[in-house]
Design a protein around this motif. Structure first.
Motif, PDB file in Angstrom:
ATOM      1  N   ALA A 212       0.848  -1.184   0.000  1.00  0.00           N
ATOM      2  CA  ALA A 212       0.000   0.000   0.000  1.00  0.00           C
ATOM      3  C   ALA A 212       0.887   1.238   0.000  1.00  0.00           C
ATOM      4  O   ALA A 212       1.921   1.261   0.674  1.00  0.00           O
ATOM      5  CB  ALA A 212      -0.899   0.010   1.230  1.00  0.00           C
ATOM      6  N   PRO A 213       0.483   2.271  -0.735  1.00  0.00           N
ATOM      7  CA  PRO A 213       1.233   3.533  -0.676  1.00  0.00           C
ATOM      8  C   PRO A 213       1.232   4.070   0.759  1.00  0.00           C
ATOM      9  O   PRO A 213       0.291   3.832   1.525  1.00  0.00           O
ATOM     10  CB  PRO A 213       0.451   4.468  -1.599  1.00  0.00           C
ATOM     11  N   ALA A 214       2.281   4.780   1.110  1.00  0.00           N
ATOM     12  CA  ALA A 214       2.442   5.263   2.490  1.00  0.00           C
ATOM     13  C   ALA A 214       1.266   6.118   2.940  1.00  0.00           C
ATOM     14  O   ALA A 214       0.829   6.004   4.100  1.00  0.00           O
ATOM     15  CB  ALA A 214       3.746   6.044   2.611  1.00  0.00           C
ATOM     16  N   ASP A 215       0.728   6.955   2.058  1.00  0.00           N
ATOM     17  CA  ASP A 215      -0.374   7.823   2.478  1.00  0.00           C
ATOM     18  C   ASP A 215      -1.632   7.027   2.792  1.00  0.00           C
ATOM     19  O   ASP A 215      -2.360   7.324   3.739  1.00  0.00           O
ATOM     20  CB  ASP A 215      -0.657   8.902   1.439  1.00  0.00           C
ATOM     21  N   LYS A 216      -1.868   5.959   2.037  1.00  0.00           N
ATOM     22  CA  LYS A 216      -3.036   5.128   2.314  1.00  0.00           C
ATOM     23  C   LYS A 216      -2.835   4.316   3.590  1.00  0.00           C
ATOM     24  O   LYS A 216      -3.765   4.124   4.372  1.00  0.00           O
ATOM     25  CB  LYS A 216      -3.345   4.211   1.129  1.00  0.00           C
TER      26      LYS A 216
ATOM     27  N   LEU B  46      -3.495   6.623   6.470  1.00  0.00           N
ATOM     28  CA  LEU B  46      -4.927   6.837   6.636  1.00  0.00           C
ATOM     29  C   LEU B  46      -5.569   5.652   7.363  1.00  0.00           C
ATOM     30  O   LEU B  46      -6.327   5.824   8.327  1.00  0.00           O
ATOM     31  CB  LEU B  46      -5.586   7.026   5.264  1.00  0.00           C
ATOM     32  N   ILE B  47      -5.228   4.449   6.903  1.00  0.00           N
ATOM     33  CA  ILE B  47      -5.756   3.235   7.534  1.00  0.00           C
ATOM     34  C   ILE B  47      -5.317   3.162   8.988  1.00  0.00           C
ATOM     35  O   ILE B  47      -6.113   2.869   9.888  1.00  0.00           O
ATOM     36  CB  ILE B  47      -5.316   1.984   6.749  1.00  0.00           C
ATOM     37  N   ASP B  48      -4.044   3.450   9.251  1.00  0.00           N
ATOM     38  CA  ASP B  48      -3.529   3.366  10.618  1.00  0.00           C
ATOM     39  C   ASP B  48      -4.211   4.366  11.544  1.00  0.00           C
ATOM     40  O   ASP B  48      -4.431   4.075  12.725  1.00  0.00           O
ATOM     41  CB  ASP B  48      -2.013   3.554  10.630  1.00  0.00           C
TER      42      ASP B  48
ATOM     43  N   ILE C 165      -8.223   4.715  16.089  1.00  0.00           N
ATOM     44  CA  ILE C 165      -9.500   5.178  16.640  1.00  0.00           C
ATOM     45  C   ILE C 165     -10.439   4.006  16.909  1.00  0.00           C
ATOM     46  O   ILE C 165     -11.152   3.985  17.911  1.00  0.00           O
ATOM     47  CB  ILE C 165     -10.163   6.180  15.676  1.00  0.00           C
ATOM     48  N   SER C 166     -10.431   3.015  16.018  1.00  0.00           N
ATOM     49  CA  SER C 166     -11.386   1.909  16.139  1.00  0.00           C
ATOM     50  C   SER C 166     -10.995   0.898  17.204  1.00  0.00           C
ATOM     51  O   SER C 166     -11.831   0.129  17.670  1.00  0.00           O
ATOM     52  CB  SER C 166     -11.567   1.198  14.791  1.00  0.00           C
TER      53      SER C 166
ATOM     54  N   GLU D 133      -7.454  -6.852  11.275  1.00  0.00           N
ATOM     55  CA  GLU D 133      -8.895  -6.967  11.491  1.00  0.00           C
ATOM     56  C   GLU D 133      -9.644  -5.838  10.788  1.00  0.00           C
ATOM     57  O   GLU D 133     -10.677  -6.057  10.159  1.00  0.00           O
ATOM     58  CB  GLU D 133      -9.201  -6.956  12.987  1.00  0.00           C
ATOM     59  N   PHE D 134      -9.090  -4.617  10.875  1.00  0.00           N
ATOM     60  CA  PHE D 134      -9.725  -3.463  10.244  1.00  0.00           C
ATOM     61  C   PHE D 134      -9.806  -3.641   8.733  1.00  0.00           C
ATOM     62  O   PHE D 134     -10.861  -3.463   8.123  1.00  0.00           O
ATOM     63  CB  PHE D 134      -8.942  -2.186  10.590  1.00  0.00           C
TER      64      PHE D 134
END
Length: 89
Positions: free
Chosen positions: A12-16, A19-21, A26-27, A33-34
């Motif tokens: 995955a690109p670093a920016d994505k 974003l996921i991290d 938060i979750s 799992e996310f």
């Protein structure tokens, strides 16, 4: 019965990933799992959109006629349509 787990690898690109991290933090679940939950949600959505049925030309004409026909008087529907939505009360 639990099915065996399999490994899924991808880049995955670093920016994505960032974003996921952020969303993972938060979750309160793991990144795996996310991502797996998000991918499964999207897979279900795509599969649900693929529901198809086929009709003969005669059946299609009948189906369209039913869609175009005026609704019968229905007290329950009239009541429902005249009831304010909960957020409008």
């Amino acid at each position: 019965m639990t099915l065996p787990s399999k490994v899924i690898n991808f880049r995955a690109p670093a920016d994505k990933q960032a974003l996921i991290d952020r969303a993972v933090k938060i979750s309160g679940v793991s990144r795996t799992e996310f991502i797996l939950d998000a991918a499964c949600d999207k897979a279900r959505e795509v599969l649900a959109d693929q529901t198809q049925f086929s009709l003969t030309s005669q059946e299609l004409k009948r189906f369209n006629a039913l869609l175009d026909a005026p609704l019968e008087s229905n007290a329950a529907i009239r009541r429902l349509l005249n009831t304010p939505a909960p957020w409008e009360r």
